[in-house]
Design a protein around this motif. Structure first.
Motif, mmCIF file in Angstrom:
data_model
loop_
_atom_site.group_PDB
_atom_site.id
_atom_site.type_symbol
_atom_site.label_atom_id
_atom_site.label_comp_id
_atom_site.label_asym_id
_atom_site.label_seq_id
_atom_site.Cartn_x
_atom_site.Cartn_y
_atom_site.Cartn_z
ATOM 1 N N ILE A 31 17.850 49.332 -8.513
ATOM 2 C CA ILE A 31 17.157 50.413 -7.808
ATOM 3 C C ILE A 31 15.971 49.777 -7.094
ATOM 4 O O ILE A 31 15.165 49.066 -7.720
ATOM 5 C CB ILE A 31 16.701 51.522 -8.786
ATOM 6 N N HIS A 32 15.918 50.008 -5.796
ATOM 7 C CA HIS A 32 14.881 49.396 -4.951
ATOM 8 C C HIS A 32 13.692 50.341 -4.882
ATOM 9 O O HIS A 32 13.845 51.528 -4.541
ATOM 10 C CB HIS A 32 15.467 49.150 -3.561
ATOM 11 N N VAL A 33 12.514 49.815 -5.241
ATOM 12 C CA VAL A 33 11.300 50.634 -5.368
ATOM 13 C C VAL A 33 10.294 50.178 -4.321
ATOM 14 O O VAL A 33 9.655 49.130 -4.471
ATOM 15 C CB VAL A 33 10.723 50.490 -6.796
ATOM 16 N N ASP A 34 10.167 50.964 -3.261
ATOM 17 C CA ASP A 34 9.336 50.569 -2.109
ATOM 18 C C ASP A 34 7.893 51.001 -2.288
ATOM 19 O O ASP A 34 7.555 52.158 -2.076
ATOM 20 C CB ASP A 34 9.884 51.216 -0.830
ATOM 21 N N VAL A 35 7.047 50.059 -2.649
ATOM 22 C CA VAL A 35 5.624 50.354 -2.848
ATOM 23 C C VAL A 35 4.864 50.010 -1.568
ATOM 24 O O VAL A 35 4.932 48.883 -1.089
ATOM 25 C CB VAL A 35 5.056 49.549 -4.035
ATOM 26 N N VAL A 64 11.244 45.861 -7.363
ATOM 27 C CA VAL A 64 10.032 46.385 -6.713
ATOM 28 C C VAL A 64 9.707 45.575 -5.459
ATOM 29 O O VAL A 64 9.508 44.359 -5.520
ATOM 30 C CB VAL A 64 8.832 46.357 -7.698
ATOM 31 N N HIS A 65 9.667 46.256 -4.341
ATOM 32 C CA HIS A 65 9.357 45.648 -3.053
ATOM 33 C C HIS A 65 7.910 45.989 -2.722
ATOM 34 O O HIS A 65 7.591 47.121 -2.374
ATOM 35 C CB HIS A 65 10.330 46.215 -1.997
ATOM 36 N N MET A 66 7.028 44.978 -2.828
ATOM 37 C CA MET A 66 5.590 45.211 -2.675
ATOM 38 C C MET A 66 5.193 45.041 -1.208
ATOM 39 O O MET A 66 4.926 43.935 -0.747
ATOM 40 C CB MET A 66 4.799 44.214 -3.539
ATOM 41 N N MET A 67 5.148 46.163 -0.492
ATOM 42 C CA MET A 67 4.593 46.133 0.861
ATOM 43 C C MET A 67 3.096 46.420 0.725
ATOM 44 O O MET A 67 2.592 47.494 1.091
ATOM 45 C CB MET A 67 5.324 47.159 1.742
ATOM 46 N N VAL A 68 2.421 45.464 0.121
ATOM 47 C CA VAL A 68 1.034 45.614 -0.347
ATOM 48 C C VAL A 68 0.259 44.356 0.043
ATOM 49 O O VAL A 68 0.733 43.229 -0.165
ATOM 50 C CB VAL A 68 1.027 45.773 -1.889
ATOM 51 N N ILE A 173 18.852 42.191 1.944
ATOM 52 C CA ILE A 173 18.474 42.749 3.251
ATOM 53 C C ILE A 173 18.027 44.185 3.045
ATOM 54 O O ILE A 173 18.468 44.864 2.108
ATOM 55 C CB ILE A 173 19.617 42.682 4.285
ATOM 56 N N ASP A 174 17.183 44.642 3.968
ATOM 57 C CA ASP A 174 16.473 45.882 3.685
ATOM 58 C C ASP A 174 16.038 46.581 4.973
ATOM 59 O O ASP A 174 15.169 46.094 5.680
ATOM 60 C CB ASP A 174 15.232 45.532 2.853
ATOM 61 N N GLY A 175 16.735 47.710 5.238
ATOM 62 C CA GLY A 175 16.285 48.533 6.358
ATOM 63 C C GLY A 175 17.368 48.715 7.405
ATOM 64 O O GLY A 175 17.835 47.742 7.989
HETATM 65 ZN ZN ZN Z 1 12.228 47.909 0.719
#
Ligand code: ZN
Ligand code: DX5
Length: 219
Positions: A31-35, A64-68, A173-175
């Motif tokens: 499960i991909h978790v977009d933070v 967990v994908h940290m867009m932080v 890959i993502d998006g």
């Molecule tokens: Zn993502």
């Protein structure tokens, strides 16, 4: 082996628990978790409380994908709350080697993410340390965007470098990934497929089955 990683950013947050239950009954391992922090990307999505809740509802690998910005500040907390893997952006962190090592020291899988405009070579210094490379196929910050086709060459490039070095590194890959562009991404070397709207909009179980019908052909 190909894996599907539904992004809960596209879920109905008023129904998140029941939607996670559907995924729990499927063969989906991630499960991909977009933070998103509103600094590294324009949007703010969710953080610790949602991760803590999701952890109680699923046994799946929480990717967990940290867009932080400066994600190193949150690694301990996210691992404590149940993250199984944390992916940080090469563009957002001034201490990438140390942060990847720290994630691993806490028992997590670690990944390095690169934005569409970032040359794929910027991921190469980390290939010996990571479990996965995340090639963004949209500008990070929003679900439901269109796939950026120029990223296909980056997927091929990172897969080729990983193979050349004989490393066991996944390419995520993502998006903007949809049934219509799935096969060419698999052929390019992607093996962890993040997708949000294509799973959570409509019949979730049917959407998962549709993806696996193509992914299983391409084992
Ligand atoms: Zn993502
Ligand atoms: C975008 C996120 C993606 C996005 C995927 O910043 O990292 O995970 O939610 O959603 P879709 O598949 O709808 O583009």
């Amino acid at each position: 082996m190909n894996y599907l990683a539904p992004s809960i950013l596209a879920a109905d947050f008023c129904e998140l628990g029941s939607q996670l239950d559907i995924i729990e009954q499927s063969e989906v391992p991630y499960i991909h978790v977009d933070v998103m922090d509103g600094m590294f990307v324009p949007s703010i999505s969710f953080g610790m409380p949602v991760l803590e809740c999701v952890r109680t509802r699923t046994k799946r690998f929480l990717d967990v994908h940290m867009m932080v910005q400066s994600p190193e500040r949150y690694v301990d907390e996210f691992m404590r709350l149940g993250a199984d893997g944390i992916t940080i952006h090469v563009e957002a962190c001034d201490c990438v080697h140390e942060t990847l090592a720290h994630i691993k020291s806490l028992g997590g899988k670690c990944g390095i993410a690169i934005n569409p405009e970032t040359p794929v070579e910027q991921a190469f210094p980390y290939l010996e340390e990571v479990d996965m490379v995340l090639v963004m196929t949209v500008r990070p910050g929003f679900g439901g965007q269109s796939y950026i086709r120029s990223c296909l060459d980056k997927i091929k490039g990172v897969r080729s470098e990983i193979s050349k070095r004989g490393l066991p590194v996944d390419v995520e890959i993502d998006g903007g990934v949809r049934l219509g562009n799935l096969k060419e991404n698999l052929d390019a070397g992607a093996n962890i497929i993040v997708t949000g709207s294509a799973i959570f909009k409509g019949d979730i179980q049917q959407n998962i089955d549709d993806f696996y019908n193509i992914m299983n052909e391409k084992k």
